[in-house]
Design a protein around this motif. Sequence first.
Motif, PDB file in Angstrom:
ATOM      1  N   GLY A   1       0.715  -0.993  -0.030  1.00 43.15           N
ATOM      2  CA  GLY A   1       0.078   0.107   0.131  1.00 43.15           C
ATOM      3  C   GLY A   1       1.035   1.192  -0.199  1.00 43.15           C
ATOM      4  O   GLY A   1       0.364   2.625  -0.096  1.00 43.15           O
ATOM      5  N   LEU A   2       1.968   0.986   0.079  1.00 44.51           N
ATOM      6  CA  LEU A   2       2.820   2.289   0.410  1.00 44.51           C
ATOM      7  C   LEU A   2       2.754   2.828  -1.125  1.00 44.51           C
ATOM      8  O   LEU A   2       3.261   2.388  -2.366  1.00 44.51           O
ATOM      9  N   ALA A   3       3.736   4.260  -1.054  1.00 39.46           N
ATOM     10  CA  ALA A   3       4.193   5.043  -2.327  1.00 39.46           C
ATOM     11  C   ALA A   3       5.673   4.571  -2.639  1.00 39.46           C
ATOM     12  O   ALA A   3       6.227   3.997  -2.067  1.00 39.46           O
ATOM     13  N   HIS A   4       6.077   4.296  -3.672  1.00 37.67           N
ATOM     14  CA  HIS A   4       7.217   4.412  -4.822  1.00 37.67           C
ATOM     15  C   HIS A   4       8.330   5.064  -3.647  1.00 37.67           C
ATOM     16  O   HIS A   4       9.594   4.615  -3.221  1.00 37.67           O
ATOM     17  N   GLY A   5       7.737   6.626  -3.692  1.00 40.46           N
ATOM     18  CA  GLY A   5       9.236   7.270  -3.433  1.00 40.46           C
ATOM     19  C   GLY A   5       9.300   7.247  -1.416  1.00 40.46           C
ATOM     20  O   GLY A   5      10.169   6.743  -0.664  1.00 40.46           O
ATOM     21  N   GLN A   6       8.294   6.187  -1.422  1.00 40.39           N
ATOM     22  CA  GLN A   6       7.903   6.132   0.387  1.00 40.39           C
ATOM     23  C   GLN A   6       8.505   4.558   0.794  1.00 40.39           C
ATOM     24  O   GLN A   6       9.622   4.486   1.256  1.00 40.39           O
ATOM     25  N   LYS A   7       8.990   4.001  -0.216  1.00 37.32           N
ATOM     26  CA  LYS A   7       9.878   2.434   0.114  1.00 37.32           C
ATOM     27  C   LYS A   7      11.438   3.256  -0.435  1.00 37.32           C
ATOM     28  O   LYS A   7      12.063   2.473   0.126  1.00 37.32           O
ATOM     29  N   VAL A   8      11.544   3.935  -1.737  1.00 38.10           N
ATOM     30  CA  VAL A   8      13.269   4.357  -1.628  1.00 38.10           C
ATOM     31  C   VAL A   8      13.476   5.178  -0.682  1.00 38.10           C
ATOM     32  O   VAL A   8      14.435   5.058  -0.634  1.00 38.10           O
ATOM     33  N   ASN A   9      13.235   5.506   0.376  1.00 27.41           N
ATOM     34  CA  ASN A   9      13.078   6.501   1.407  1.00 27.41           C
ATOM     35  C   ASN A   9      14.100   5.048   2.151  1.00 27.41           C
ATOM     36  O   ASN A   9      15.282   5.416   2.432  1.00 27.41           O
ATOM     37  N   ILE A  10      13.416   4.474   2.325  1.00 29.51           N
ATOM     38  CA  ILE A  10      14.164   2.600   3.251  1.00 29.51           C
ATOM     39  C   ILE A  10      15.306   2.232   2.175  1.00 29.51           C
ATOM     40  O   ILE A  10      15.814   2.325   2.837  1.00 29.51           O
ATOM     41  N   GLY A  11      15.382   2.684   1.125  1.00 27.36           N
ATOM     42  CA  GLY A  11      16.876   1.879   0.096  1.00 27.36           C
ATOM     43  C   GLY A  11      17.264   2.684   0.508  1.00 27.36           C
ATOM     44  O   GLY A  11      18.938   3.196   0.619  1.00 27.36           O
ATOM     45  N   SER A  12      17.021   4.559   0.525  1.00 28.77           N
ATOM     46  CA  SER A  12      18.204   5.138   0.789  1.00 28.77           C
ATOM     47  C   SER A  12      19.246   5.438   1.764  1.00 28.77           C
ATOM     48  O   SER A  12      20.569   5.610   1.610  1.00 28.77           O
ATOM     49  N   VAL A  13      18.469   4.595   2.882  1.00 23.75           N
ATOM     50  CA  VAL A  13      18.918   5.096   4.748  1.00 23.75           C
ATOM     51  C   VAL A  13      19.355   3.709   5.080  1.00 23.75           C
ATOM     52  O   VAL A  13      20.557   3.805   4.956  1.00 23.75           O
ATOM     53  N   THR A  14      19.466   2.508   3.880  1.00 26.46           N
ATOM     54  CA  THR A  14      19.795   1.164   3.811  1.00 26.46           C
ATOM     55  C   THR A  14      21.324   1.448   2.976  1.00 26.46           C
ATOM     56  O   THR A  14      22.780   1.108   3.092  1.00 26.46           O
ATOM     57  N   GLN A  15      20.960   1.828   2.112  1.00 28.28           N
ATOM     58  CA  GLN A  15      22.080   2.443   1.114  1.00 28.28           C
ATOM     59  C   GLN A  15      23.365   3.073   2.180  1.00 28.28           C
ATOM     60  O   GLN A  15      24.933   2.523   1.997  1.00 28.28           O
ATOM     61  N   LEU A  16      22.744   4.265   3.287  1.00 34.47           N
ATOM     62  CA  LEU A  16      23.600   4.469   3.035  1.00 34.47           C
ATOM     63  C   LEU A  16      24.855   3.721   4.665  1.00 34.47           C
ATOM     64  O   LEU A  16      26.151   4.023   4.346  1.00 34.47           O
ATOM     65  N   VAL A  17      24.312   3.013   4.998  1.00 33.56           N
ATOM     66  CA  VAL A  17      24.524   2.652   6.426  1.00 33.56           C
ATOM     67  C   VAL A  17      25.654   1.156   5.461  1.00 33.56           C
ATOM     68  O   VAL A  17      26.458   0.463   5.268  1.00 33.56           O
ATOM     69  N   LEU A  18      25.200   0.668   4.433  1.00 26.56           N
ATOM     70  CA  LEU A  18      25.971  -0.492   3.178  1.00 26.56           C
ATOM     71  C   LEU A  18      27.410   0.248   2.947  1.00 26.56           C
ATOM     72  O   LEU A  18      28.277  -0.092   3.773  1.00 26.56           O
ATOM     73  N   GLU A  19      26.779   1.374   2.630  1.00 24.52           N
ATOM     74  CA  GLU A  19      28.403   2.551   2.169  1.00 24.52           C
ATOM     75  C   GLU A  19      29.008   2.210   3.939  1.00 24.52           C
ATOM     76  O   GLU A  19      30.081   3.088   3.532  1.00 24.52           O
ATOM     77  N   GLY A  20      28.517   1.931   4.901  1.00 21.50           N
ATOM     78  CA  GLY A  20      29.672   3.410   6.333  1.00 21.50           C
ATOM     79  C   GLY A  20      29.702   4.323   5.503  1.00 21.50           C
ATOM     80  O   GLY A  20      31.100   5.083   6.190  1.00 21.50           O
ATOM     81  N   ALA A  21      28.494   5.346   5.639  1.00 18.26           N
ATOM     82  CA  ALA A  21      28.684   6.527   5.705  1.00 18.26           C
ATOM     83  C   ALA A  21      28.566   7.288   6.950  1.00 18.26           C
ATOM     84  O   ALA A  21      28.660   6.920   7.989  1.00 18.26           O
ATOM     85  N   PRO A  22      29.496   8.462   7.105  1.00 22.59           N
ATOM     86  CA  PRO A  22      29.443   9.074   8.468  1.00 22.59           C
ATOM     87  C   PRO A  22      28.339   9.111   9.012  1.00 22.59           C
ATOM     88  O   PRO A  22      27.145   9.067   8.163  1.00 22.59           O
ATOM     89  N   THR A  23      27.883   8.553   9.971  1.00 19.77           N
ATOM     90  CA  THR A  23      26.968   8.037  11.422  1.00 19.77           C
ATOM     91  C   THR A  23      26.160   9.892  10.975  1.00 19.77           C
ATOM     92  O   THR A  23      25.324   9.711  11.443  1.00 19.77           O
ATOM     93  N   GLN A  24      27.111  11.157  11.356  1.00 21.35           N
ATOM     94  CA  GLN A  24      26.047  12.849  11.495  1.00 21.35           C
ATOM     95  C   GLN A  24      25.828  12.531   9.914  1.00 21.35           C
ATOM     96  O   GLN A  24      24.450  13.109   9.513  1.00 21.35           O
ATOM     97  N   GLU A  25      26.390  12.702   9.059  1.00 19.35           N
ATOM     98  CA  GLU A  25      25.428  11.761   7.855  1.00 19.35           C
ATOM     99  C   GLU A  25      24.157  11.140   7.098  1.00 19.35           C
ATOM    100  O   GLU A  25      23.270  11.838   6.959  1.00 19.35           O
ATOM    101  N   ILE A  26      24.019  10.122   8.229  1.00 20.48           N
ATOM    102  CA  ILE A  26      23.090   9.646   8.116  1.00 20.48           C
ATOM    103  C   ILE A  26      21.666   9.983   9.540  1.00 20.48           C
ATOM    104  O   ILE A  26      20.701  10.168   9.103  1.00 20.48           O
ATOM    105  N   ARG A  27      22.587  10.310  10.673  1.00 21.50           N
ATOM    106  CA  ARG A  27      21.320  11.371  11.468  1.00 21.50           C
ATOM    107  C   ARG A  27      20.484  12.423  11.200  1.00 21.50           C
ATOM    108  O   ARG A  27      19.596  12.929  10.348  1.00 21.50           O
TER     109      ARG A  27
END
Length: 390
Positions: A273-299
Motif C-alpha cells: 500500500g506504500l508509495a514508490h518514494g516511501q519505499k525508496v527512502n528505506i532504500g536510501s537509509v539502508t544504502q547509507l548504512v551499507l556504504e559506512g557513511a559518516p554517522t552524522q550524514e545518516i543522522r
Amino acid sequence: MATPGLIRTIISPGRYVQGQGAISRLGEFLKPLGSRPLIVSDDIVWGLVGHEVQTALQSAGLPLTREKFGGIPTAKEIDRLVQVIAANDSDVVVAVGGGSTMDAVKSAGFLCGIRWVTVPSVASTDAPTSALAVIYTEEGAFEEYRFFPKNPDLVLVDTQLVARAPAAFLAAGVGDALATWLEARATAQAHAATMAGGLPTLAGTALAELSWGVLWDNALPALDAVREHVVTPAVEKVVEANTLLSGIGFESGGLAAAHAIHNGLTAAHQTHGLAHGQKVNIGSVTQLVLEGAPTQEIRDFVEFTTRVGLPNTLTEVGLKVTDEDDLITVATAATAAGETIHNMPFEISVGELVSALKSIERFSRRVRSDARLPEPVAYAHAQRVSSVAL
C-alpha cells in the motif's frame, strides 16, 4: 564495473513544460505531435482534470478520446491499451495521472510505434521524464523494467494541479528524488553504466546533485504551501527537482542500492500500500548504512526525511526486525542478477543487506528520539498513498 570503451551519454524528454495553469495549454503543445490523441487516466484523476483537458484540446481543434486506466501497469493492462490505441487509430497517447498510469502509457505507446506524452497529476515520482517503465505483477510485486529508445515527447506539469493534491504525494516524490544523488555518486565511484546506456556524463551527475540541494533547501516550506493548496517558488523548485532534475539525474546519473531495495520491498506484501518514494527512502537509509557513511550524514538524513514525512524504519513499512524470512525475501530480490544494487562500488550479499535493513530500525528510532521527533508507527492505510493515483 564499467566495460572498457563504454561511452558517456545523457537522455531527456523532448520538451518539458511546468507552471501554474499549464494544463490549459496542453492542446497547444500536443498538436505538433499528433492529431488523434488518446488520453489515458483513472477515474479519480479524470474527475479532477477532465474538464480542463477537454477544454484545452478543444481550443487546439483536437478531438477528445479518453480511456480509463486499470490501476496497475501490468503486462496485461499494457496489452489492453495497445488494443485501444489500435482501435482508435491514435497517433499520440497521453498519460494524465501518476507514475503507474505513465508507465503503462509509455509501454503501450512504444509497442504501437506512436508518440507518448506525460501529464503528471502529482509530483510523487520522476517517472514522467524517463525512457523506462516499471512493470508489476497482478499482485503488485515488481516484475521488470522496460526500456525504450526515447523519452516522452512532452512532459507537462501543472503546479497548481500538484498543489491541489495531498501533500503526501509531494513528500513521496521527495523520497524518490533524494535517492538520485546518493545513487548517482555511487554509480560514478563504481564507473558503472546508467540506464541511459553508457557511463554517466558530468551533466547527468550534476543534475542529480542539484536535485539533492534543491530539496534540502525547499522541501519543508514547499510541503507547508501544498498543505494550503497554494503554489510558491519553493513548490515550483521542488516539483522541478522531483520531476525533471531527478528524472534526468537517475536515468543518466545512475541507480544503485536504494532503488534495488525498493524493488525488493515490493516482494513483501506488507509494503504494497506504500508509495514508490516511501519505499525508496528505506532504500536510501539502508544504502547509507551499507556504504559506512559518516554517522552524522545518516543522522541528518533520518531527521530530515522524518520531518518531510517519509518512513525510515522497518516498522513504518509494515515489517519487523524479527521478520527473518520476509527480510531474506526482500534482500534476495534486491540482489538478483541485473538489479541496480550491482552498480555499487562493492559487492553486497543477501546477508549483508538483511543486516543493514535490520540496523536502521534502532538507529532511526534513536535519531528521532534525540531530535524529539515522533516515534515510528506502522503506517495506517489512511497514511499510505494510493497506488492507483501513483
